[in-house]
Design a protein around this motif. Structure first.
Motif, PDB file in Angstrom:
ATOM      1  N   ALA A  52      18.707  -3.263   4.841  1.00 39.91           N
ATOM      2  CA  ALA A  52      19.039  -3.994   6.075  1.00 39.91           C
ATOM      3  C   ALA A  52      18.441  -5.400   6.034  1.00 39.91           C
ATOM      4  N   ALA A  53      17.193  -5.502   5.534  1.00 34.83           N
ATOM      5  CA  ALA A  53      16.540  -6.819   5.468  1.00 34.83           C
ATOM      6  C   ALA A  53      17.341  -7.758   4.556  1.00 34.83           C
ATOM      7  N   PHE A  54      17.787  -7.234   3.394  1.00 36.52           N
ATOM      8  CA  PHE A  54      18.545  -8.089   2.467  1.00 36.52           C
ATOM      9  C   PHE A  54      19.949  -8.400   2.995  1.00 36.52           C
ATOM     10  N   LEU A  87      11.150  11.383   3.509  1.00 38.15           N
ATOM     11  CA  LEU A  87      11.647  10.652   4.677  1.00 38.15           C
ATOM     12  C   LEU A  87      11.237   9.180   4.595  1.00 38.15           C
ATOM     13  N   LEU A  88       9.989   8.950   4.169  1.00 42.31           N
ATOM     14  CA  LEU A  88       9.497   7.573   4.022  1.00 42.31           C
ATOM     15  C   LEU A  88      10.362   6.785   3.044  1.00 42.31           C
ATOM     16  N   VAL A  89      10.650   7.418   1.899  1.00 45.06           N
ATOM     17  CA  VAL A  89      11.469   6.730   0.890  1.00 45.06           C
ATOM     18  C   VAL A  89      12.833   6.366   1.502  1.00 45.06           C
ATOM     19  N   LEU A 108       0.827  -1.203   0.000  1.00 41.94           N
ATOM     20  CA  LEU A 108       0.000   0.000   0.000  1.00 41.94           C
ATOM     21  C   LEU A 108       0.869   1.265   0.000  1.00 41.94           C
ATOM     22  N   VAL A 109       1.860   1.303   0.901  1.00 44.92           N
ATOM     23  CA  VAL A 109       2.673   2.511   1.033  1.00 44.92           C
ATOM     24  C   VAL A 109       3.554   2.712  -0.213  1.00 44.92           C
ATOM     25  N   ILE A 110       4.163   1.645  -0.696  1.00 47.57           N
ATOM     26  CA  ILE A 110       5.019   1.789  -1.888  1.00 47.57           C
ATOM     27  C   ILE A 110       4.148   2.203  -3.077  1.00 47.57           C
ATOM     28  N   GLY A 111       2.969   1.582  -3.210  1.00 43.87           N
ATOM     29  CA  GLY A 111       2.049   1.953  -4.297  1.00 43.87           C
ATOM     30  C   GLY A 111       1.628   3.409  -4.203  1.00 43.87           C
ATOM     31  N   ARG A 137      11.735 -14.059   9.642  1.00 42.73           N
ATOM     32  CA  ARG A 137      10.721 -13.742  10.668  1.00 42.73           C
ATOM     33  C   ARG A 137       9.489 -13.094  10.060  1.00 42.73           C
ATOM     34  N   MET A 138       9.697 -12.427   8.922  1.00 46.17           N
ATOM     35  CA  MET A 138       8.590 -11.705   8.306  1.00 46.17           C
ATOM     36  C   MET A 138       8.036 -12.452   7.089  1.00 46.17           C
ATOM     37  N   LEU A 139       8.402 -13.722   6.939  1.00 45.50           N
ATOM     38  CA  LEU A 139       7.861 -14.512   5.829  1.00 45.50           C
ATOM     39  C   LEU A 139       6.924 -15.591   6.373  1.00 45.50           C
ATOM     40  N   LEU A 146       9.093   4.634  10.806  1.00 44.76           N
ATOM     41  CA  LEU A 146       8.190   4.192   9.737  1.00 44.76           C
ATOM     42  C   LEU A 146       6.736   4.299  10.203  1.00 44.76           C
ATOM     43  N   TYR A 147       6.474   3.845  11.423  1.00 47.29           N
ATOM     44  CA  TYR A 147       5.109   3.945  11.955  1.00 47.29           C
ATOM     45  C   TYR A 147       4.683   5.413  12.030  1.00 47.29           C
ATOM     46  N   LEU A 148       5.592   6.268  12.524  1.00 50.91           N
ATOM     47  CA  LEU A 148       5.251   7.694  12.663  1.00 50.91           C
ATOM     48  C   LEU A 148       4.891   8.290  11.300  1.00 50.91           C
TER      49      LEU A 148
HETATM   50  C1  HEM Z   1      10.690  -5.421   0.056  1.00 53.93           C
HETATM   51  C2  HEM Z   1      10.308  -4.681   1.067  1.00 53.93           C
HETATM   52  C3  HEM Z   1      10.411  -5.048   2.535  1.00 53.93           C
HETATM   53  C4  HEM Z   1      11.110  -6.051   3.159  1.00 53.93           C
HETATM   54  C5  HEM Z   1      11.990  -7.108   2.536  1.00 53.93           C
HETATM   55  C6  HEM Z   1      10.836  -5.936   4.580  1.00 53.93           C
HETATM   56  C7  HEM Z   1      11.317  -6.767   5.556  1.00 53.93           C
HETATM   57  C8  HEM Z   1      11.050  -6.692   6.907  1.00 53.93           C
HETATM   58  C9  HEM Z   1      11.525  -7.596   7.908  1.00 53.93           C
HETATM   59  C10 HEM Z   1      12.423  -8.808   7.646  1.00 53.93           C
HETATM   60  C11 HEM Z   1      11.062  -7.188   9.109  1.00 53.93           C
HETATM   61  C12 HEM Z   1      11.325  -7.845  10.466  1.00 53.93           C
HETATM   62  C13 HEM Z   1      12.476  -7.128  11.117  1.00 53.93           C
HETATM   63  C14 HEM Z   1      12.799  -7.689  12.483  1.00 53.93           C
HETATM   64  O1  HEM Z   1      12.481  -8.828  12.736  1.00 53.93           O
HETATM   65  O2  HEM Z   1      13.365  -6.960  13.300  1.00 53.93           O
HETATM   66  C15 HEM Z   1      10.265  -5.996   8.872  1.00 53.93           C
HETATM   67  C16 HEM Z   1       9.626  -5.259   9.862  1.00 53.93           C
HETATM   68  C17 HEM Z   1       8.950  -4.097   9.635  1.00 53.93           C
HETATM   69  N1  HEM Z   1       8.721  -3.512   8.413  1.00 53.93           N
HETATM   70 FE1  HEM Z   1       9.345  -4.187   6.611  1.00 53.93          FE
HETATM   71  N2  HEM Z   1      10.007  -4.847   4.785  1.00 53.93           N
HETATM   72  C18 HEM Z   1       9.732  -4.298   3.562  1.00 53.93           C
HETATM   73  C19 HEM Z   1       8.950  -3.189   3.324  1.00 53.93           C
HETATM   74  C20 HEM Z   1       8.395  -2.389   4.314  1.00 53.93           C
HETATM   75  C21 HEM Z   1       7.676  -1.169   4.072  1.00 53.93           C
HETATM   76  C22 HEM Z   1       7.414  -0.553   2.697  1.00 53.93           C
HETATM   77  C23 HEM Z   1       7.293  -0.688   5.300  1.00 53.93           C
HETATM   78  C24 HEM Z   1       6.515   0.541   5.655  1.00 53.93           C
HETATM   79  C25 HEM Z   1       6.266   1.545   4.919  1.00 53.93           C
HETATM   80  C26 HEM Z   1       7.770  -1.618   6.299  1.00 53.93           C
HETATM   81  C27 HEM Z   1       7.582  -1.463   7.660  1.00 53.93           C
HETATM   82  C28 HEM Z   1       8.012  -2.341   8.620  1.00 53.93           C
HETATM   83  C29 HEM Z   1       7.773  -2.165  10.040  1.00 53.93           C
HETATM   84  C30 HEM Z   1       7.022  -0.995  10.691  1.00 53.93           C
HETATM   85  C31 HEM Z   1       8.360  -3.261  10.672  1.00 53.93           C
HETATM   86  C32 HEM Z   1       8.371  -3.550  12.166  1.00 53.93           C
HETATM   87  C33 HEM Z   1       7.217  -4.441  12.481  1.00 53.93           C
HETATM   88  C34 HEM Z   1       6.961  -4.433  13.960  1.00 53.93           C
HETATM   89  O3  HEM Z   1       7.776  -4.919  14.720  1.00 53.93           O
HETATM   90  O4  HEM Z   1       5.919  -3.887  14.333  1.00 53.93           O
HETATM   91  N3  HEM Z   1       8.442  -2.643   5.662  1.00 53.93           N
HETATM   92  N4  HEM Z   1      10.282  -5.714   7.523  1.00 53.93           N
END
Ligand code: HEM
Ligand code: HEM
Length: 194
Positions: A167-169, A156-158, A30-33, A182-184, A103-105
């Motif tokens: 960082a995730a990669f 800032l969001l970008v 949603l946000v990227i779109g 963890r997020m899959l 990001l939340y803010l």
């Molecule tokens: C390809 C895109 C993305 C990937 C690969 C990704 C990956 C991840 C991963 C692996 C985590 C877990 C991090 C952890 O365990 O500490 C995470 C958490 C999070 N991501 Fe992403 N993310 C992506 C896009 C986004 C976008 C576009 C947003 C918001 C605009 C976002 C917002 C968040 C937030 C807020 C968390 C923390 C969740 C929580 O603990 O409440 N992510 N992301």
């Protein structure tokens, strides 16, 4: 079932719950779109066919994002995530937490500034055709002020998203730990992250 937003401690793994994972990916899309749509539509010259359509689409999905993020935030604040305690340097853990907080803010402020800006404009806000209450009156200065904030927050969001994704990669390909998984869905079940 775990009462936490993330971390299923009953099976020993530290992954996010299914709901948290669904919410994360729905918002990511949603946000990227919305960012793409926003930057695309502001470059359309006035009089372009469908310009109003794109603006209304942007406002409608923006309002949807604004309502959903409040629900997500409420859920998040009442269901804390367990932190990864070992194997991750303290500073990266701290940096990640700040990245998530910011990001939340931004996800809260962005729809709010968009709505406010549109409230000081004669067009107002329609939610998929339904006119929503205006929070203001016609005032070009206030409209521009909130739109400047809207623009700044989008930048800032970008930046935050780029750092977040890099960082995730890094976790996936360089550190080869279980943070990405963890997020899959069905991710780190077989291995404990702590
Ligand atoms: C390809 C895109 C993305 C990937 C690969 C990704 C990956 C991840 C991963 C692996 C985590 C877990 C991090 C952890 O365990 O500490 C995470 C958490 C999070 N991501 Fe992403 N993310 C992506 C896009 C986004 C976008 C576009 C947003 C918001 C605009 C976002 C917002 C968040 C937030 C807020 C968390 C923390 C969740 C929580 O603990 O409440 N992510 N992301
Ligand atoms: C997640 C939510 C949102 C995101 C990510 C987002 C993103 C953006 C971006 C990137 C732009 C282009 C900024 C520029 O380059 O100047 C933009 C413009 C705009 N946004 Fe949003 N937006 C969101 C929500 C909203 C909402 C809820 C509204 C109103 C109800 C709204 C109304 C507008 C308007 C009217 C413009 C065009 C302003 C102009 O004509 O210069 N946005 N948005």
């Amino acid at each position: 079932m775990s009462a936490k937003f993330g971390g299923d401690t009953t099976d020993g793994s530290e992954r996010y719950t299914s709901l948290a994972i669904i919410l994360h990916w729905v918002f990511a899309l949603l946000v990227i779109g919305m960012l793409f749509l926003g930057y695309y539509m502001v470059d359309l010259p006035k009089g372009t066919p469908n310009r109003a359509f794109y603006f209304n689409l942007h406002k409608s999905f923006g309002v949807l994002a604004g309502v959903l993020i409040l629900l997500r935030l409420y859920w998040r604040l009442t269901h804390p995530v367990p932190h990864i305690s070992t194997g991750i340097p303290r500073w990266t853990d701290k940096a990640a937490r700040w990245n998530h907080r910011l990001l939340y803010l931004c996800m809260v402020l962005q729809p709010a500034t968009g709505y406010l800006s549109s409230s000081f404009n004669k067009y107002g806000v329609k939610f998929f055709g339904l006119a929503l209450p205006s929070w203001g009156w016609e005032d070009a200065k206030l409209r521009d002020l909130f739109m400047n904030f809207h623009h700044l927050i989008s930048v800032l969001l970008v930046a935050l998203i780029v750092i977040h994704v890099l960082a995730a990669f890094k976790h996936l390909f360089v550190d080869r730990d279980r943070v990405f998984q963890r997020m899959l869905p069905g991710g780190a079940k077989e291995k404990k992250v702590v």
